[in-house]
Design a protein around this motif. Structure first.
Motif, PDB file in Angstrom:
ATOM      1  N   ALA A 430       3.531   3.841  -7.353  1.00 19.68           N
ATOM      2  CA  ALA A 430       4.065   5.195  -7.208  1.00 19.68           C
ATOM      3  C   ALA A 430       4.168   5.591  -5.741  1.00 19.68           C
ATOM      4  CB  ALA A 430       3.175   6.189  -7.965  1.00 19.68           C
ATOM      5  N   ALA A 431       3.174   5.220  -4.935  1.00 20.18           N
ATOM      6  CA  ALA A 431       3.217   5.537  -3.508  1.00 20.18           C
ATOM      7  C   ALA A 431       4.376   4.816  -2.823  1.00 20.18           C
ATOM      8  CB  ALA A 431       1.895   5.166  -2.847  1.00 20.18           C
ATOM      9  N   LEU A 436       5.343   6.935   0.326  1.00 17.58           N
ATOM     10  CA  LEU A 436       4.121   7.506   0.883  1.00 17.58           C
ATOM     11  C   LEU A 436       3.126   6.376   1.114  1.00 17.58           C
ATOM     12  CD1 LEU A 436       3.513  10.803  -1.131  1.00 17.58           C
ATOM     13  CD2 LEU A 436       4.027  10.591   1.297  1.00 17.58           C
ATOM     14  N   PRO A 437       2.972   5.892   2.342  1.00 14.04           N
ATOM     15  CA  PRO A 437       2.000   4.834   2.599  1.00 14.04           C
ATOM     16  C   PRO A 437       0.581   5.284   2.287  1.00 14.04           C
ATOM     17  CG  PRO A 437       3.507   5.127   4.451  1.00 14.04           C
ATOM     18  CD  PRO A 437       3.717   6.286   3.535  1.00 14.04           C
ATOM     19  N   ALA A 438      -0.284   4.296   2.068  1.00 13.65           N
ATOM     20  CA  ALA A 438      -1.668   4.619   1.715  1.00 13.65           C
ATOM     21  C   ALA A 438      -2.353   5.420   2.810  1.00 13.65           C
ATOM     22  CB  ALA A 438      -2.435   3.323   1.428  1.00 13.65           C
ATOM     23  N   GLU A 456       1.517   2.255  13.011  1.00 11.19           N
ATOM     24  CA  GLU A 456       2.808   2.904  13.243  1.00 11.19           C
ATOM     25  C   GLU A 456       3.897   2.268  12.389  1.00 11.19           C
ATOM     26  OE1 GLU A 456       5.747   4.047  16.999  1.00 11.19           O
ATOM     27  OE2 GLU A 456       3.821   3.033  17.321  1.00 11.19           O
ATOM     28  N   LEU A 457       3.857   0.938  12.239  1.00 11.08           N
ATOM     29  CA  LEU A 457       4.844   0.267  11.399  1.00 11.08           C
ATOM     30  C   LEU A 457       4.689   0.655   9.936  1.00 11.08           C
ATOM     31  CD1 LEU A 457       4.927  -3.354  12.879  1.00 11.08           C
ATOM     32  CD2 LEU A 457       6.639  -1.554  13.139  1.00 11.08           C
ATOM     33  N   SER A 458       3.445   0.832   9.491  1.00  6.97           N
ATOM     34  CA  SER A 458       3.223   1.201   8.089  1.00  6.97           C
ATOM     35  C   SER A 458       3.736   2.595   7.782  1.00  6.97           C
ATOM     36  CB  SER A 458       1.734   1.109   7.758  1.00  6.97           C
ATOM     37  OG  SER A 458       0.995   2.089   8.465  1.00  6.97           O
TER      38      SER A 458
END
Length: 622
Positions: A430-431, A436-438, A456-458
């Motif tokens: 779902a994220a 929406l990253p963790a 920053e990449l995540s």
């Protein structure tokens, strides 16, 4: 031939739910969404209102309660742990940013050639910020963003308050918002007529039946002046103001103060914010109807006027096509996403991952059932003397078994472990779907992040998501602040006398963790290299989260202590007044340099300087 009609529209992502798209009727369930099937609701709005209610149920952990109306009591056993609400709250916080600032371009400039324009921009900026503080603007924005992110749309309403002498800002549920969009028009255009309508329940104590209230804002041609009155039945209405008849001419309608009639009979008006007259104005109508008086052929846009009861404002004006003396509708619709071409409505942030949330609910329900068997294990007993005897499991329990008796336990913990793993997998899914990253949800262990660059990449998917959401709001925020300025001028507030409205922006702060030290180093290096101005440097620091409330005052304080820069300015210009203005001080009254005070002449000086003046009585050289 029984072919199924596949509907693809702004809410077709809900077609997978039988309660929203009934397999036999292809429309929302009537028992679940009775409001959407009211006689006064237009047919094209039924799916929209049903979608709003269904999304609101997910936000409030009531999706199972709504599903019970179709699937029976078993649907109430589903577990809902607030995952959709958490996603909405997270996105609202990100799209709003840590703080919000009203900025008028040019207010922070210190260019001496544009002092008048900078002063005007600074004045407008200060007045808007004062209004935002009085009107609790951040709280109003939060209310609207909660609706926009969760339901897909938010609505602002501005109205001039003569008692408080300022425009009041209010947010409305998008389910009350009914714009009239022409069939041949563009859904992205501003509607010419907007209704805000909702039902009022029966009030037996006051003897009131169920009613419908409708507030209408409509752009139309400027007409003659009207005044409050009553009709033959005693209902409050507005009627044209007539001039006193004379012997030569009968009574004729009067025009409003400041209006002009041209040669063709049209009435024009010059608004304080326009350069030329216009023939259009906005009319306000606020009326109620008994639901029993509304038949099937009436919808919110063509309710019968003969059954309307018009409201009266706090200052005594009947709200029956009341001329607001503005050439715009003070309603701002804020979509959550950029609408598709020729569309008007945004899309909820729950749209794409909604099916994942349903799977997550099912997995959580199964895990709750499995945890009951794990905490209270199932035991099989063989070899008992009386097979009909019932046994209970508890501390200190003794079982009497026969010679071949034995106890067998069933361990369900592996199944529970798999269900928990499945639940975590669905949460991550779902994220990912919602972008929406963790780390943005706060579910990632900071110690597991290898580096700041990896972090920053995540955040890349989140950056693109928030950029698109803020793009959908940028024009609406500017429109809201433009309407505020015009309402101040229309209300003739003394502080706004002689002010020309200027473009204003609502700057939203950062939403991701910011390395303030790195930003400070970049800004310092760029400013010392003379590649950015001091205004730009302070704006970058403000966006990074530095506590700078007023950039202009901060610039003044910095310059007041920049004595080295002031010396260079004095060498370059040779003007003490310019240097004093730079330091924020008063220039000295004496503008000419004082006469030099030379030391007295001595004998040694005479010997060294033979041309020095000789004392009186001297005979010269001997």
């Amino acid at each position: 031939m029984g072919l199924k009609n596949v509907v693809i529209d702004a809410w077709s992502w809900l077609n997978y739910k039988p309660i929203f798209s009934d397999p036999t009727l292809g429309m929302p369930h009537r028992r679940a969404f009775p409001e959407a099937h009211a006689t006064w609701v237009p047919a094209e709005d039924e799916r929209r209102l049903s979608a709003y209610k269904l999304l609101g149920a997910y936000d409030n952990n009531q999706a199972a309660e709504l599903a019970e109306l179709r699937d029976g009591p078993s649907a109430r056993e589903r577990r809902e742990y607030g995952d959709p609400s958490m996603f909405i709250d997270t996105l609202v916080a990100h799209v709003m940013g840590r703080e919000q600032h009203i900025v008028v371009p040019g207010a922070e400039q210190t260019d001496a050639d544009n002092e008048t324009a900078a002063a005007a921009a600074e004045r407008v900026q200060d007045l808007l910020r004062e209004w935002a503080e009085d009107e609790l603007l951040p709280m109003r924005i939060l209310q609207c963003e909660r609706k926009a992110v969760g339901l897909g749309d938010g609505v602002y309403l501005l109205a001039w308050d003569p008692d408080k002498q300022r425009p009041r800002l209010k947010t409305y549920d998008p389910g009350f918002y009914f714009p009239v969009i022409p069939e041949d028009g563009d859904g992205a255009d501003f509607p010419e007529r907007i209704h805000l309508a909702w039902e009022l329940p029966e009030d037996k104590a006051r003897g009131l039946k169920p009613r419908l209230r409708r507030i209408t804002y409509e752009m139309d041609w400027i007409g003659p002046a009207t005044a409050s009155g009553v009709d033959r039945e005693g209902r409050p209405v507005r009627a044209p103001v007539m001039a006193d008849p004379t012997d030569d001419s009968p009574a004729v309608p009067l025009i409003g103060r400041g209006d002009q009639v041209d040669s063709s009979g049209g009435i024009s008006r010059l608004y304080p914010w326009n350069d030329r007259p216009t023939y259009r104005t906005c009319y306000l109508t606020d009326a109620t109807w008994d639901l029993g008086d509304l038949k099937a052929h009436h919808d919110v846009d063509n309710l019968p006027a003969e059954h309307a009861r018009y409201a009266t404002s706090s200052f005594g004006e009947v709200l029956d096509r009341l001329d607001l003396y503005v050439d715009f509708i003070p309603v701002v619709h804020t979509p959550n996403t950029v609408p598709p071409a020729e569309e008007h409505w945004g899309q909820s942030s729950l749209a794409k991952p909604l099916q994942v949330f349903d799977e997550l609910v099912s997995t959580d329900t199964d895990a709750a059932r499995a945890s009951a068997t794990t905490g209270l294990p199932m035991i099989g007993i063989s070899g008992v003397t009386d097979p009909k005897q019932q046994y209970g499991v508890g501390p200190g329990t003794v079982f009497k078994l026969g010679e071949t008796g034995k106890l067998t336990t069933i361990d369900t913990s592996p199944a529970l472990k798999e269900l928990r793993a499945r639940s975590q997998e669905l949460s991550d899914r779902a994220a990912n779907v919602a972008r929406l990253p963790a780390v943005s949800l706060g579910t990632m262990d900071p110690s597991k992040v290898p580096s700041g660059y990896a972090l920053e990449l995540s955040l890349g998917p989140l950056d693109s998501l928030i950029s698109g959401m803020r793009l959908a709001r940028a024009h609406k925020d500017m429109l809201l602040l433009r309407f505020v300025q015009r309402l101040f001028l229309a209300g003739q507030h003394p502080d706004w006398a002689g002010i020309t409205p200027l473009p204003a922006k609502l700057v939203r702060g950062p939403y991701t963790p910011t390395d303030k030290g790195a930003v400070l180093e970049q800004v310092t290096t760029a400013y010392q290299a003379k590649v950015i101005s001091l205004e730009t440097a302070l704006r970058m620091l403000t966006e990074a989260g530095w506590p700078i409330d007023d950039a202009e005052k901060e610039i003044e304080q910095i310059q007041a202590r920049s004595f080295e820069d002031a010396r260079l300015l004095a060498d370059a210009l040779g003007n003490a007044e310019e240097v004093a203005n730079f330091l924020g001080r008063k220039a000295p009254e004496t503008r000419q340099a004082p006469a030099p005070n030379l030391p007295p002449v001595t004998g040694e000086d005479d010997e060294e300087n033979p041309l020095a003046e000789q004392p009186e009585g001297s005979g010269g050289n001997e």
